[in-house]
Scaffold this active site. Sequence first.
Site, short mmCIF file in Angstrom:
data_model
loop_
_atom_site.label_atom_id
_atom_site.label_comp_id
_atom_site.label_asym_id
_atom_site.label_seq_id
_atom_site.Cartn_x
_atom_site.Cartn_y
_atom_site.Cartn_z
N GLN A 254 3.30 -5.03 -13.67
CA GLN A 254 2.22 -4.36 -12.91
C GLN A 254 0.90 -4.98 -13.35
O GLN A 254 0.41 -4.69 -14.45
CB GLN A 254 2.22 -2.85 -13.21
N ARG B 15 -2.80 10.43 -2.99
CA ARG B 15 -2.83 10.62 -4.45
C ARG B 15 -3.27 9.30 -5.05
O ARG B 15 -2.55 8.31 -4.99
CB ARG B 15 -1.45 11.01 -4.96
N ASP C 156 -3.48 7.00 -7.67
CA ASP C 156 -2.70 6.86 -8.89
C ASP C 156 -3.54 6.25 -10.01
O ASP C 156 -4.29 5.31 -9.79
CB ASP C 156 -1.50 5.94 -8.56
N GLU D 299 -5.18 11.38 -9.71
CA GLU D 299 -4.24 11.53 -10.82
C GLU D 299 -4.98 11.21 -12.12
O GLU D 299 -5.12 10.07 -12.51
CB GLU D 299 -3.04 10.59 -10.68
N ARG E 257 12.16 9.02 -17.98
CA ARG E 257 11.66 9.88 -16.90
C ARG E 257 12.70 10.03 -15.79
O ARG E 257 12.67 10.99 -15.02
CB ARG E 257 10.36 9.28 -16.32
C1 GLC Z 1 1.05 7.12 -12.71
C2 GLC Z 1 2.41 7.53 -12.23
C3 GLC Z 1 3.45 6.99 -13.15
C4 GLC Z 1 3.32 5.49 -13.21
C5 GLC Z 1 1.88 5.06 -13.54
C6 GLC Z 1 1.65 3.61 -13.30
O1 GLC Z 1 0.73 7.66 -13.93
O2 GLC Z 1 2.49 8.93 -12.14
O3 GLC Z 1 4.73 7.37 -12.74
O4 GLC Z 1 4.19 4.99 -14.20
O5 GLC Z 1 0.94 5.73 -12.75
O6 GLC Z 1 1.48 3.33 -11.94
#
Ligand code: GLC
Length: 609
Positions: free
Chosen positions: A225, A255, A257, A299, A491
Site C-alpha cells: 500500500q 467513509r 479511510d 475514519e 482481523r
Molecule cells: C483503515 C481500515 C483498515 C485498513 C487501513 C489501511 O484503518 O479500517 O482495515 O487496514 O485503513 O487502509
Amino acid sequence: MGKEQFKQRLERHHDELRWLYMELYQNDDMFGELCSQLYEYDKQRGKDLKQRDLAREKEPDWYKKNDILGMMLYIDNFAENLEGVEQKLDYLEQCQVNYIHLMPFLDTPKGRSDGGYAVADFHKVQPQLGTMEDLKSLTGACHKKGMNVCMDFVMNHTSEDHEWAQKARQGDGEYMSRYFFYKDYSIPAQYEKTVPQVFPTTAPGNFTWLPDAGHFVMTTFYPYQWDLNYQNPRVFNEMVYNFLYLANQGIDVMRIDAVPYIWKELNTPCRNLKQVHTIVRMMRMICEIVCPGVLLLGEVVMEPEKVAPYFGTVEKPECHMLYNVTTMATTWHSVATRDIRLLKLQMDIVNRLPKEYVFLNYLRCHDDIGWGLDYVWLMQYGIGEVSHKKYLNDFLTGQYTDSFARGELYNSDPTSGDARLCGTTASLCGIEKAAFERNDAALAQAVKLDLMLHAYMLTQSGIPMIYSGDEIGQENDYTYHKDPDRCADSRYLHRGRFRWDLAEKRMEKGSVQERLFNGIANLERIRKTTAVFNTDADVWTIETGDNSVLGIIRANASQKLVALFNFSEYDKYVHLEENEESYTDLITGTAVQGKDIQIPAYGAFWLYR
Ligand code: GLC
C-alpha cells in the site's frame, strides 16, 4: 437549470475553496482544472441522485435523527456478489437496517489486498463481486427502499498494482512524484524517528525497499500500500475525480479511510497535520457543490481530542460523521473489568460535545480493538498501561478461569508488550464458549450480555452500526488460520462468511439466534419510534451507587428515559436519586418502581416516563 444550480453551489464556496487550494498548492491552472471537472461530474450525476441532493439540501439534518440503523457487511461473505446483496435486501429490511456499509469492493490484488484497502483501480469493481453497473443497480434498489449506501474511499494510499504505482516503479518521474520515493535510506530514516507504526508486527516500518526500482517508497500500512503524496496537486485533483465518479454511482456515505494520515511532513508524526483538515474541508465543499446528498464519514481512530476536530466548525464543517471509537474500546474495558467508571467518564466527554456532532456508535467493526484508553485517569488507581492492556487481552482471549471471552491477539508486539484484540461480539460475550461447552446457564448469561451491550449502544445519540452477523450471534471464524493469504492477519477472525443456516434459526423460538435477532429488533423498534432517542435530547450519565451499573439519562421537553446497564455477572440493587415513582421499562413493557431497583446480572433497562 442544471448549470445555474451548479454555478450557485460553486459560488457559495468558490472563494474559500480557492483560498485553501492556493494555500496548499499555489497553482491556478490546477485549480481551474478542478473547477471545470467539478462541472463535468455535476453533469454526469444522474437525475434521481440530483433529486436526492435537492431534498437533502432542504433538510440538511436528515441524518441526525433516531431513525437510521446501519449495518456493515462484506459483499462476498454476505451474498457472494453485488447482485446477491440486491436479492437479500429483504433480510436487511427485516433487520430494520436502512444504511449499509459495503466493505471495500474495488479492484485489489489477491493476497495483497488488506481486505480491499489496497485499491488497484478506483473505477473497477472486483470481478468476482460484479461490475459498476451492478453497483449502480444495487444503490438504485436501496434508494427505492429508503436505504443509504456507504463505501470506503481509500485515499491515503493505492495498491502497488495501481496504474500510477506501476508507472512509478518503472521510473516515470511524473508518477514517482505522486508517491514518496527515496534513492537511499537517509530521509526515510529521519521519518522513522518521529512516525509511529500502524502494523508493528505484520508490517513493521513505514518504508519499503523496491529492488527493481532501486528506491524506497513510503508504505505506512502494508508494503503493497503506497502512500499518496498530497503535496502534489495532481494527486488531490485525481483523487477528487475518483471520489466524484464513485459518488455518482449512487453512494450516500463516503467513509474516508485512514484520513488522519494523508499529509506527511518530516519531523512530525505524520498524523492529524493541519493540512489534513484543509483537504477534508475542501472535500466537504466539493461534496456540497457536486453531490450535496453525500455524507463524509471520517475514519479517525484516535483519542477523543484528536477526533472531534474532524467535525470542523459550525461555519466551516469538515466530516458529517465520525466513529465513536474510544467509547467502543472503553466498552470492552468495562466488560473485562465489570467497572463502568471509565466508560461513564468517556460518555461524559462525548455528551458534552455539541449535539450537531453525529457519531457512529458500534460494538465491533472489521478492524481490531485498539486499547486507546485514558491511562492517566486509570493511573490514579495504580493501573498502568502495559499491565492493563495485558489484563484486557488476557481476559478477552480467555486466559483467566472466569473469562468467557474467546478473542485473539492482533499485532502483538513483544518489544513494547503491546497488542490489540480481535473477535466477534458473540464470541467476546461468551456465546462461543458456552455453546461449545453446552452450558445453558452460561449461554443464557452470554446472550444477556450481548443484548445488554446492544441496548447500551442504541442508547447513545448518533447512528448505531451493527456488524453483519452480530444480529444472529455469529461466532469467530477460525478458517483464516489455514488460508495463506490471510493467516497473518487475525482481523479475519471476525470477518467470517455470513451463516445463512444460522440466520434461519432466528425463526426457532428460544434459539440463540431468535433471542438475539428479536431482542435487537425490539430495541431498534423502540429507538426509532420514541422521540427521546432523537439527537436533540439532552443526555447525561448518573451515579447509580454501583461501579458495575452504568446509568444514562436521555430527556427532552416531555419525555425522560433512565437507562441502566449492569456490566457484571451479579444481580445488583441500585438507588436512583431520580426518585420518580414509577416507570415503564420499554424493553419488556413492565412497570418498574423508581428509587431502589433490582437489576439482574447483565440486565438492561430503558425506564421511561
Ligand atoms: C483503515 C481500515 C483498515 C485498513 C487501513 C489501511 O484503518 O479500517 O482495515 O487496514 O485503513 O487502509
